[in-house]
Design an enzyme around this catalytic site. Structure first.
Site: not given
Ligand code: HCA
Ligand code: CU
Length: 392
Positions: A80, A298
């Site tokens: 991510h 139940h």
């Molecule tokens: C974060 C925010 C996130 C990203 C979700 C996504 C959120 O912690 O960076 O990448 O779709 O809740 O928006 O978790």
């Protein structure tokens, strides 16, 4: 009343984010060994994607991604990242084949989080999408805080990333404020204007709607749902894996038959232990009280057919029910069933008397299962019809 309604959902994929969103949970600090255990358990369960934190988070995070890639799991590992070239280059160096990118698009986060305007966001998101696609990886772009973003801004940024080659767009409810009807409408909108991309939903649970919202998104054409084991995450977390499975199973078992449902309990127990919290009493399917039955009316019906008060086939999940007999709400039929389990011959009058004894005593104090078993055994010893028991 019949509520049977054909669902439009044919298929969906799970993006488990226990190792990313879950790392943002208060109790989480996963070691390399923990991450390997969680990733293997998720893979054995059958989730399609395992989201990882950013390899930029810390030196160990980067090393761990390489180790996880080397496990050769069936699930796709997906780090991510911010929409930044240095993040992407770092991820590329770990050998992953898929990337989840995000950029906050809501006015409030434009102002207080990164300070960039929509023109910049659209350009950067498209450029970075193209950069990743040129390297041959799968890419998802998500507009962080989508549910507080302007629809026209989202239309614009998603159109730009799709034009640049994005495989999937992400529409997160970052602060958990949306309702199922709203989610349905938003996902219908994007499904209609972008019919050829996959769409991912990530829903926080601040108002307790994360499971219902995930279901509403799927009904509207969403293809990928983010979950974490037990729902752990920032604040009170996101859609829990078990909750999503319970929701979908109850609609149509066939939707979740691709997953190894019997492994859910192991997963929940593993992560609960690692984060230092017990499985909550109201957790789906795997809580110790999830199939705990008390009320006489139940238990009477349940003893004839489990379907009377349970919507899951417990064998599919490898879990068991508990019929609680040691309390004042008990009915004679449950006591009779308990006597039968203990192989005790007691007649209706004896069972009636014992049932009332339990009800009366339960008004005075908290009873135990042993108390009930002793009452039954003593009565059986007295009536002389139980030759295997020593007569009292
Ligand atoms: C974060 C925010 C996130 C990203 C979700 C996504 C959120 O912690 O960076 O990448 O779709 O809740 O928006 O978790
Ligand atoms: Cu989140």
């Amino acid at each position: 009343m019949t509520t049977e309604r054909a669902t439009s959902i044919k298929e969906f994929k799970i993006v488990d984010s226990t190792l990313r969103e879950g790392e943002q949970f208060a109790g989480a600090r996963f070691t390399t060994k923990d991450k390997i255990k969680i990733a293997k358990a998720l893979d054995a369960f059958g989730v399609e994607y395992i989201e990882l934190s950013s390899p930029m988070s810390s030196p160990i995070s980067f090393q761990d991604h390489i180790i996880l890639v080397d496990l050769g799991l069936k699930a796709t590992l997906v780090p991510h990242l911010r929409c930044a070239r240095e993040d992407i280059d770092k991820a590329l160096a770990t050998g992953v084949k898929s990337i989840n990118m995000m950029f906050a698009t809501s006015p409030v986060l434009q102002q207080y989080s990164h300070g960039k305007n929509m023109d910049y966001i659209v350009r950067q998101a498209a450029d970075m999408t193209k950069y990743i696609k040129d390297k041959g990886l799968e890419v998802r772009f998500s507009g962080e805080d989508a549910f507080r973003s302007n629809l026209e801004d989202l239309d614009r940024v998603f159109a730009a990333v799709i034009e640049a080659g994005a495989d999937r767009i992400g529409i997160p409810d970052t602060v958990g404020r949306s309702t199922p009807f709203e989610v349905y409408e938003v996902f219908r909108h994007f499904r209609e204007i972008f019919p050829n991309v996959d769409i991912e939903f990530h829903c926080h649970n601040d108002t307790g709607c994360a499971v219902a919202n995930a279901w509403a998104a799927l009904e509207a054409g969403c293809t990928h749902i983010d979950v974490t084991v037990l729902g752990i995450g920032e604040r009170n977390g996101i859609t829990p894996l078990g909750g999503l499975i319970a929701r979908m199973y109850a609609i149509d078992k066939g939707l979740v038959k691709k997953y190894k449902l019997k492994k859910l309990r192991e997963l929940d127990e593993l992560v609960a232990k690692m984060v230092g919290f017990p499985i909550p009493f109201n957790n789906y399917i795997t809580s110790p009280t999830a199939f705990h039955h008390r009320a006489g009316i139940h238990t009477n019906a349940l003893l004839k057919s489990a379907s009377s008060y349970e919507i899951f086939d417990l064998d599919d999940f490898g879990v068991t029910r508990k019929i609680d007999v040691a309390h004042r709400l008990i009915g004679k039929n449950a006591i009779k069933a308990r006597a039968a389990q203990l192989k005790l011959d007691l007649d209706e009058a004896e069972l009636h008397e014992i049932t009332w004894e339990i009800k009366t005593m339960s008004d005075q104090e908290l009873l135990t299962d042993d108390y009930v078993d002793n009452l039954l055994t003593e009565a059986a010893q007295k009536n002389g019809r139980n030759p295997n028991l020593p007569v009292k």
